[in-house]
Enzyme design. Structure first.
Site, PDB file in Angstrom:
ATOM      1  N   TRP A  35       0.826  -1.208   0.000  1.00 18.10           N
ATOM      2  CA  TRP A  35       0.000   0.000   0.000  1.00 18.10           C
ATOM      3  C   TRP A  35       0.862   1.261   0.000  1.00 18.10           C
ATOM      4  O   TRP A  35       0.356   2.365  -0.002  1.00 18.10           O
ATOM      5  CB  TRP A  35      -0.927   0.017   1.218  1.00 18.10           C
ATOM      6  CG  TRP A  35      -0.180  -0.114   2.511  1.00 18.10           C
ATOM      7  CD1 TRP A  35       0.305   0.909   3.275  1.00 18.10           C
ATOM      8  CD2 TRP A  35       0.168  -1.322   3.174  1.00 18.10           C
ATOM      9  NE1 TRP A  35       0.949   0.402   4.367  1.00 18.10           N
ATOM     10  CE2 TRP A  35       0.878  -0.973   4.339  1.00 18.10           C
ATOM     11  CE3 TRP A  35      -0.047  -2.684   2.903  1.00 18.10           C
ATOM     12  CZ2 TRP A  35       1.375  -1.928   5.221  1.00 18.10           C
ATOM     13  CZ3 TRP A  35       0.449  -3.620   3.785  1.00 18.10           C
ATOM     14  CH2 TRP A  35       1.141  -3.240   4.925  1.00 18.10           C
ATOM     15  N   ARG A  36       2.181   1.086  -0.013  1.00 17.65           N
ATOM     16  CA  ARG A  36       3.033   2.264   0.076  1.00 17.65           C
ATOM     17  C   ARG A  36       3.403   2.865  -1.271  1.00 17.65           C
ATOM     18  O   ARG A  36       3.808   4.013  -1.342  1.00 17.65           O
ATOM     19  CB  ARG A  36       4.325   1.925   0.823  1.00 17.65           C
ATOM     20  CG  ARG A  36       4.157   2.000   2.322  1.00 17.65           C
ATOM     21  CD  ARG A  36       5.465   1.789   3.032  1.00 17.65           C
ATOM     22  NE  ARG A  36       5.274   1.950   4.471  1.00 17.65           N
ATOM     23  CZ  ARG A  36       6.169   1.562   5.371  1.00 17.65           C
ATOM     24  NH1 ARG A  36       7.314   1.017   4.982  1.00 17.65           N
ATOM     25  NH2 ARG A  36       5.937   1.747   6.656  1.00 17.65           N
ATOM     26  N   GLU A  48      -4.376  -0.422   7.438  1.00 13.15           N
ATOM     27  CA  GLU A  48      -4.343   0.080   8.802  1.00 13.15           C
ATOM     28  C   GLU A  48      -5.248  -0.719   9.736  1.00 13.15           C
ATOM     29  O   GLU A  48      -4.910  -0.960  10.882  1.00 13.15           O
ATOM     30  CB  GLU A  48      -4.735   1.564   8.836  1.00 13.15           C
ATOM     31  CG  GLU A  48      -3.671   2.502   8.258  1.00 13.15           C
ATOM     32  CD  GLU A  48      -2.349   2.435   9.025  1.00 13.15           C
ATOM     33  OE1 GLU A  48      -2.333   1.998  10.184  1.00 13.15           O
ATOM     34  OE2 GLU A  48      -1.322   2.809   8.429  1.00 13.15           O
ATOM     35  N   GLY A  92      -7.948 -12.989  13.490  1.00 17.46           N
ATOM     36  CA  GLY A  92      -8.356 -12.547  14.821  1.00 17.46           C
ATOM     37  C   GLY A  92      -9.025 -11.187  14.841  1.00 17.46           C
ATOM     38  O   GLY A  92      -9.074 -10.484  13.830  1.00 17.46           O
ATOM     39  N   TYR A  93      -9.559 -10.821  15.973  1.00 21.32           N
ATOM     40  CA  TYR A  93     -10.204  -9.516  16.130  1.00 21.32           C
ATOM     41  C   TYR A  93     -11.225  -9.277  15.028  1.00 21.32           C
ATOM     42  O   TYR A  93     -11.111  -8.348  14.233  1.00 21.32           O
ATOM     43  CB  TYR A  93      -9.159  -8.398  16.140  1.00 21.32           C
ATOM     44  CG  TYR A  93      -8.197  -8.507  17.277  1.00 21.32           C
ATOM     45  CD1 TYR A  93      -8.519  -7.975  18.520  1.00 21.32           C
ATOM     46  CD2 TYR A  93      -6.997  -9.156  17.128  1.00 21.32           C
ATOM     47  CE1 TYR A  93      -7.649  -8.077  19.579  1.00 21.32           C
ATOM     48  CE2 TYR A  93      -6.117  -9.275  18.183  1.00 21.32           C
ATOM     49  CZ  TYR A  93      -6.445  -8.735  19.414  1.00 21.32           C
ATOM     50  OH  TYR A  93      -5.583  -8.842  20.441  1.00 21.32           O
ATOM     51  N   TYR A 131      -6.631   7.227  15.735  1.00 18.23           N
ATOM     52  CA  TYR A 131      -5.440   6.753  15.035  1.00 18.23           C
ATOM     53  C   TYR A 131      -5.697   6.544  13.546  1.00 18.23           C
ATOM     54  O   TYR A 131      -4.942   7.002  12.689  1.00 18.23           O
ATOM     55  CB  TYR A 131      -4.939   5.441  15.658  1.00 18.23           C
ATOM     56  CG  TYR A 131      -3.929   4.751  14.778  1.00 18.23           C
ATOM     57  CD1 TYR A 131      -2.600   5.119  14.813  1.00 18.23           C
ATOM     58  CD2 TYR A 131      -4.330   3.774  13.863  1.00 18.23           C
ATOM     59  CE1 TYR A 131      -1.675   4.522  13.969  1.00 18.23           C
ATOM     60  CE2 TYR A 131      -3.422   3.175  13.013  1.00 18.23           C
ATOM     61  CZ  TYR A 131      -2.101   3.555  13.075  1.00 18.23           C
ATOM     62  OH  TYR A 131      -1.201   2.978  12.230  1.00 18.23           O
ATOM     63  N   ASP A 149       0.477   5.565  17.540  1.00 13.57           N
ATOM     64  CA  ASP A 149       0.285   4.146  17.837  1.00 13.57           C
ATOM     65  C   ASP A 149       1.362   3.743  18.847  1.00 13.57           C
ATOM     66  O   ASP A 149       2.070   4.594  19.380  1.00 13.57           O
ATOM     67  CB  ASP A 149       0.333   3.302  16.551  1.00 13.57           C
ATOM     68  CG  ASP A 149       1.743   3.200  15.984  1.00 13.57           C
ATOM     69  OD1 ASP A 149       2.612   4.005  16.384  1.00 13.57           O
ATOM     70  OD2 ASP A 149       1.980   2.303  15.159  1.00 13.57           O
ATOM     71  N   CYS A 210      20.045   1.280  19.165  1.00 12.51           N
ATOM     72  CA  CYS A 210      20.392   2.700  19.320  1.00 12.51           C
ATOM     73  C   CYS A 210      21.641   3.082  18.516  1.00 12.51           C
ATOM     74  O   CYS A 210      21.750   4.207  18.039  1.00 12.51           O
ATOM     75  CB  CYS A 210      20.598   3.032  20.788  1.00 12.51           C
ATOM     76  SG  CYS A 210      19.107   2.843  21.778  1.00 12.51           S
ATOM     77  N   CYS A 213      20.594   4.237  15.169  1.00 11.52           N
ATOM     78  CA  CYS A 213      19.369   5.042  15.126  1.00 11.52           C
ATOM     79  C   CYS A 213      19.657   6.454  14.606  1.00 11.52           C
ATOM     80  O   CYS A 213      20.567   7.121  15.094  1.00 11.52           O
ATOM     81  CB  CYS A 213      18.743   5.144  16.513  1.00 11.52           C
ATOM     82  SG  CYS A 213      17.227   6.138  16.520  1.00 11.52           S
ATOM     83  N   CYS A 219      18.189  12.026  21.161  1.00 12.16           N
ATOM     84  CA  CYS A 219      17.340  11.237  22.056  1.00 12.16           C
ATOM     85  C   CYS A 219      17.675  11.478  23.531  1.00 12.16           C
ATOM     86  O   CYS A 219      18.776  11.162  23.993  1.00 12.16           O
ATOM     87  CB  CYS A 219      17.480   9.759  21.712  1.00 12.16           C
ATOM     88  SG  CYS A 219      16.447   8.669  22.711  1.00 12.16           S
ATOM     89  N   SER A 315      -7.196 -12.321  24.516  1.00  9.72           N
ATOM     90  CA  SER A 315      -6.555 -11.156  25.126  1.00  9.72           C
ATOM     91  C   SER A 315      -6.902 -11.028  26.606  1.00  9.72           C
ATOM     92  O   SER A 315      -6.081 -10.594  27.390  1.00  9.72           O
ATOM     93  CB  SER A 315      -6.968  -9.895  24.397  1.00  9.72           C
ATOM     94  OG  SER A 315      -8.362  -9.879  24.223  1.00  9.72           O
TER      95      SER A 315
END
Length: 367
Positions: A35-36, A48, A92-93, A131, A149, A210, A213, A219, A315
């Site tokens: 989808w990008r 999403e 699921g969900y 979101y 998120d 890190c 990063c 940071c 859950s």
DNA sequence: AAAGCGGGGTG
DNA sequence: CACCCAGCTTT
């Protein structure tokens, strides 16, 4: 003159904008996801919804199948909800699928099949919250709404050493507010995806990388050597465990399935009749199951041997499920505790949308 | 076995 | 706002 120019250069290189560093990293390191390439609102929406509570690698095959079967918002709106649930089976969900389907119909009915660009209008659709509004509008329309998120909350909490519980709505709001300025300095869709991608690939919950990063020098948590202390979140409480008994009930070469009520847990999915039981002794399971099946379907059964035992975690609770082979003795099946009951030839079981547990029982039966 | 992800709906 | 709902993966 030369002096002044030199000073300016030093200033720029010493304090580069973290947003610039983030976006440059993203452009060089982002994963290629379907989808990008050229984000259409519908594709972003589906992705999403599937990505909620589900990781990219898990949802990807579901996404491809879904988009092949329902390539457009209109094709989804025209579909039967049962077909939508079938494609969602195992992901699921299931409320996500029901809401997505219903919302697609509302977009066709109320908005001529075009995704609304107004956040407040979009927010009213079932399954679309704060979101998802920000994700769809920023990625497909470049509207500058920051998403928050789990990834973004973690990255931000570390970046600025935010010590508030990121699970609280007030903290989420504060994080969104702090990102509202930065997101307007670059492509909003890129900014949001870069934040989430950084959280998924570098700024991971445990063992973050890190050292590589792009935001290392910006940071606060890293500077304090306290990366592991962020984000702050409340401990989740222990989940209860229940025993469940179900019957694979035979009559004349067919098996009885019941369809759960459309709303609520596992809504609209098919299951084998039975249910939760108390903490009685295992020797009492067959009698209990017999009673349950009678009261829920009106069918009198003789309970036979145990087919399988399945442990499964949801859950908010876990179950140990015991499936028994049963034979119907008398009574006409009625949907006393479900929306529908049906006698199904064993070969057709695969065509009925079930949860992962249901599919496991089918698998045990096939063996 | 325990922890992590973690948005939406409801009260 | 707190709390409930919903599975699978990783460690």
């Amino acid at each position: 003159m030369a002096d002044g120019a030199g000073k300016k250069d030093v200033g720029v290189s010493k304090r580069t904008n973290w947003v610039t560093d983030l976006v440059e990293w993203y452009d060089a390191n982002r994963r290629k996801l379907p989808w990008r390439s050229r984000p259409r609102p519908y594709a972003v929406w589906v992705s999403e919804i599937m990505l909620q509570q589900t990781q990219v690698d898990t949802m990807l095959p579901y996404y491809r199948r879904f988009m092949k079967r329902f390539p457009s918002l209109r094709s989804l709106a025209a579909a039967d909800v049962h077909d939508v649930l079938s494609l969602w089976q195992g992901l699921g969900y299931y409320a996500r699928a029901r809401n997505l389907h219903r919302a697609s119909q509302l977009v066709v009915e109320q908005h001529g099949g075009r995704m609304p660009r107004d956040p407040a209008v979009l927010r009213k659709l079932p399954g679309i919250g704060e979101y998802t509004v920000a994700a769809i509008l920023s990625i497909s329309f470049e509207i500058p709404l920051p998403v928050v998120d789990g990834n973004v909350a973690r990255v931000t909490a570390r970046l600025w050493a935010i010590h508030d519980d990121v699970g609280r709505p007030a903290t989420r709001k504060a994080i969104a507010d702090r990102l509202t300025g930065p997101i307007q300095t670059v492509s909003p869709g890129t900014f949001n995806q870069a934040m989430m991608e950084l959280g998924a690939l570098i700024c991971r919950p445990r063992d973050p990388s890190c050292g590589v990063c792009p935001l290392m020098k910006h940071c606060a948590a890293k500077r304090q050597k306290r990366v592991g202390d962020y984000p702050v979140k409340k401990k989740r409480k222990a989940v209860p465990q229940y025993d469940v008994v179900v019957g694979v009930i035979h009559r004349r070469g067919r098996i009885l399935l019941a369809r759960r009520p459309a709303s609520g847990m596992l809504g609209g999915l098919w299951e084998f009749p039975g249910g939760k039981i108390g903490s009685e002794d295992a020797t009492a399971y067959p009698d209990t199951l017999c009673e349950k099946i009678l009261s829920e379907t009106g069918v009198e059964v003789k309970v036979g041997e145990r087919l399988c035992t399945i442990d499964h975690t949801y859950s908010h609770f876990k179950i140990r499920l015991h499936a028994f082979l049963c034979r119907a003795q008398a009574g006409r099946a009625r949907p006393l505790a479900s929306d529908e009951v049906r006698w199904v030839p064993p070969r057709e079981l695969d065509a009925f949308a079930m949860s992962t547990v249901g599919k496991k029982i089918v698998a045990a039966y096939d063996r």
